[in-house]
Design a protein around this motif. Sequence first.
Motif, short mmCIF file in Angstrom:
data_model
loop_
_atom_site.label_atom_id
_atom_site.label_comp_id
_atom_site.label_asym_id
_atom_site.label_seq_id
_atom_site.Cartn_x
_atom_site.Cartn_y
_atom_site.Cartn_z
N ILE A 232 103.79 -46.90 67.92
CA ILE A 232 104.07 -45.54 67.46
C ILE A 232 104.30 -44.67 68.70
O ILE A 232 103.54 -44.73 69.67
N SER A 233 105.35 -43.88 68.67
CA SER A 233 105.61 -42.96 69.79
C SER A 233 106.02 -41.60 69.24
O SER A 233 106.56 -41.49 68.13
N ILE A 234 105.75 -40.57 70.01
CA ILE A 234 106.17 -39.21 69.69
C ILE A 234 107.25 -38.83 70.69
O ILE A 234 107.16 -39.18 71.88
N ASN A 235 108.28 -38.13 70.21
CA ASN A 235 109.50 -37.99 71.01
C ASN A 235 109.27 -37.46 72.42
O ASN A 235 109.87 -37.95 73.36
N SER A 236 108.41 -36.47 72.57
CA SER A 236 108.15 -36.02 73.94
C SER A 236 106.90 -35.15 73.99
O SER A 236 106.64 -34.36 73.09
N THR A 237 106.14 -35.36 75.05
CA THR A 237 104.99 -34.51 75.36
C THR A 237 105.04 -34.20 76.85
O THR A 237 105.61 -34.96 77.64
N ASN A 238 104.43 -33.10 77.24
CA ASN A 238 104.44 -32.71 78.65
C ASN A 238 103.42 -33.51 79.45
O ASN A 238 102.45 -34.05 78.90
N VAL A 239 103.65 -33.57 80.74
CA VAL A 239 102.83 -34.39 81.63
C VAL A 239 101.61 -33.62 82.15
O VAL A 239 100.50 -34.15 82.17
N ASN A 240 101.82 -32.37 82.56
CA ASN A 240 100.77 -31.61 83.23
C ASN A 240 100.24 -30.47 82.35
O ASN A 240 100.96 -29.91 81.52
N SER A 241 98.96 -30.13 82.57
CA SER A 241 98.32 -29.03 81.84
C SER A 241 97.68 -28.06 82.84
O SER A 241 97.11 -28.48 83.85
N TYR A 242 97.76 -26.78 82.52
CA TYR A 242 97.00 -25.80 83.27
C TYR A 242 95.51 -26.03 83.04
O TYR A 242 95.09 -26.43 81.94
N LEU A 243 94.71 -25.75 84.06
CA LEU A 243 93.26 -25.82 83.90
C LEU A 243 92.79 -24.80 82.85
O LEU A 243 92.01 -25.12 81.97
N PHE A 244 93.30 -23.58 82.95
CA PHE A 244 93.04 -22.54 81.96
C PHE A 244 94.32 -22.31 81.16
O PHE A 244 95.41 -22.29 81.73
#
Length: 445
Positions: A232-244
């Motif tokens: 199962i895959s989802i078309n796209s998600t981001n790689v990085n997240s802000y700490l806040f």
Amino acid sequence: MVRWWFYISMLVAGCLISCFATSCHNEKPDLPGFEEDRLYKMAINFSTVTTRDGNMKVLEKIKTFRIIITSMSSNSQEGEPDDMDGQTESKEIVQLNKLVTEESLASTFNYYLLWHTDLGTKNFYLFANEESVGNLSYSNGISEETNLKTLLNSFEPGSDASDLKSILTSAYFTPEYKEESGNIYLPYTSMYEGIEMNENYKSLEMYLVPVATKFIFNFVNYRQNPVYIDGISINSTNVNSYLFANVGENNMQMTLPNATSSLYWVDWLAKVSELSHGNYGYSQNQSFNSLYGWIWDYNLPTPEDYYSYVFPITQLEIPGFSYPDNEDGNEGEEVEGTPGKYTAGPFYVPESKVNLSLPDPDNDGRVTQKYCLTIGLKDSVTENKDVPEFNDVEIENLNALFRNTCVIINLVMRQGDVEIYAQITPWIVKKVNGWVTEGNKPNFL
């Protein structure tokens, strides 16, 4: 004789007074620039935005919690001149940097702090499981420190905090959600600014938000044969997240239906999470999400950096439909029996923002997102026997993937057909069956 006893009594009384004075002195708070006539009390209760425990296979836990409190302080000392304009300069200083190490379930986490302080404006920076944060980068390049614990330890009580907010709000990392013996220690953060201490005693509630989103898959098989889920895959998600969370002005304050005043977005999340329990059926879930809305105005540190996320699901067998008393039935007929069921997850995915719609001018410029699933399906007896292709099918009801979003994906498999519906639920889910057992089946087009 009387005079002798009098002197003994005076000596004992003097010792007691001296001991009492020493004890009281030791109980004074250790504050920079402490003045006894400026001592006030602030009681703060810290918890997570989740409000109940769940029955998942992975336990979400907190093992460290850090509180950093800063305050605006005057640079001018008594008897010293003000600046050239006759105004007293002020700067932000650290008043408290406290690290607590005590493991608990995230859903039941609660920490109470009775804090002695002075009057003024306070800012709160909250962290849980800081050791779960990977190497830091900064969108504004203001710092070079890559280790979060080292960075936070550097802000000692009494030190200058004028750059603290700028550093923390620009810090980002690549999340790695690793399970440890059935436990997972997600990073949690939140920030409360401009808290005015202007009375002798103030009581507050503050909440922490997980830096993650969560997916749970419910499979229901009405086919006679077992079905294999082979990826199962989802078309796209981001790689990085802000700490806040980097929340925009449109969602910084949120208003509940029929409310007369707005809530800070963190407090709004906590309130909506509490209100949403029990809205698991299709119609209930859809109505609830339409009524309360979602946080859509937020930014990511590297929005162009995204990829197709593959869930760790391979060769998962979903049992076939079982008939009572070994009676046979024809697929598609309404017969008594039990469909094969399986729940997979939870799976943790970074906060994301992809496939944006145009702003809606009739709805405060609201922007929606689109996420699609691809699922590999196989019949266990004859390969691809009446098994439909399931490529890039849009997940309806999922308009944003902001942190603290929990998505239950319900997949119902029949001969030659697969139905899908997504429910946006509280972060901690008491039951994960969705409309399959708790509500009316939706009408799919």
